[in-house]
Enzyme design. Structure first.
Site: not given
Length: 339
Positions: A86, A328, A330-332
């Site tokens: 992300r 989390g 969304h971050c990956i």
């Protein structure tokens, strides 16, 4: 010519991009690295049920990645430092007929002491090249987790990210907004003063918005709701709700604010505040990939998301290992919109 704009996450995707964990300061030993790879693979396999997934892997890691990911996740070999697609990947934008990739400047979340970014600072261009789309370079130090759009002109930002001294010293709020709007096709920025308390510790991003607030549809924003007054995010959550309820979006609509109750756990094994949040979910084609924490509130959050997205399957994936590393689900993940 129609200007480029960033579509909302709920619009159709061509695919999802991810990055495979490799040895670095985030994963301090073989056991942590193995746990991270298993967690990343769980997310990739969940997303792959609904859309194609391309995983960027460091040279030499493809065989191990294939064993955990299966045969139907595409692998692309490039040098990597860390695994937060992300943030290190591009922000895809469209003019309605074609895609382009915004390449923000990446400097390790504000040039943090532990971070390395020699290779990660080039990943956005590598991904754009692999996707076959042109690059739009930006001078702004920024990450994908530091923004969230509704697809209709509104973008969420935080003071401690875009205006942080480690990222863009000397930039004014107006200058940041001008650059963000020019790259994303947005016209109104809504600023939150900071992120969650746990996001300012080791491996924190210093205030990414995608763990605090996210649009569910135009005019509706989801907000992290910490209901336990013992946690410092209790007062922060109340302030976010109050601020957002006083806002209108780019189309002039008053925002509908929906609080998503935080997990019940407050601290990690070392006694530090956790920033566990269901806001850090990922919308892929036909599904919500939702963070789970083996917590009594997991099913409560899942039911709220089922009501919000009745046409999507809600898939819970254990995200505790990912959060321990600083982010989390969304971050990956990073969506490539369909055109």
């Amino acid at each position: 010519m129609t200007p480029y704009r960033m579509p909302a996450e709920w619009t159709p995707h061509e695919r999802t991009w991810m990055a495979w964990p490799s040895p670095n300061p985030t994963f301090t030993d073989d056991e942590e690295l193995a746990a991270a790879r298993a967690a990343w693979a769980s997310v990739a396999r969940a997303v792959r049920r609904f859309e194609p997934v391309t995983m960027v892997v460091a040279p030499g890691d493809a065989e191990g990645a294939r064993a955990l990911l299966g045969e139907d996740v595409e692998l692309v070999e490039r040098e990597l430092d860390d695994a937060w697609m992300r943030d290190i990947g591009p922000t895809f934008v469209t003019d309605g007929t074609s895609l382009a990739a915004v390449d923000w400047v990446f400097n390790g979340w504000g040039a943090q002491d532990w971070a390395r970014w020699e290779h990660d600072s080039k990943i956005a261009r590598h991904v754009a090249d692999a996707a076959g789309v042109p690059v739009l370079s930006s001078p702004l130090v920024n990450e994908g987790g530091g923004l969230h759009v509704d697809g209709e002109g509104t973008v969420l930002l935080t003071d401690t990210v875009q205006l942080g001294s480690g990222r863009n010293p000397g930039w004014s709020r107006e200058e940041v907004e001008r650059e963000v709007h020019a790259r994303l096709g947005t016209t109104k920025a809504i600023w939150l003063p900071h992120g969650l308390a746990g996001d300012y510790g080791l491996y924190g991003t210093q205030g990414h918005v995608d763990i605090v607030a996210a649009f569910a549809r135009p005019g509706t924003v989801l907000v992290h709701g910490q209901r336990d007054p013992r946690h410092p995010d209790h007062e922060r959550s109340r302030a976010y709700v109050e601020l957002l309820r006083a806002q209108t979006d780019a189309q002039g609509r008053p925002l509908e604010v929906i609080e998503i109750p935080a997990p019940t756990v407050l601290t990690d094994e070392e006694g530090d505040w956790v920033d566990y949040s269901y806001i850090n979910h990922y919308l892929c084609n036909g599904a919500v990939i939702l963070c789970a924490f083996d917590d009594p509130h997991d099913e409560l959050a899942a039911e709220i998301f089922r009501r919000l997205f009745p046409d999507r399957e809600v898939v819970l994936v254990d995200a505790r290992t990912i959060f321990a590393a600083g982010g989390g689900i969304h971050c990956i993940t990073q969506q490539q919109p369909a055109v």
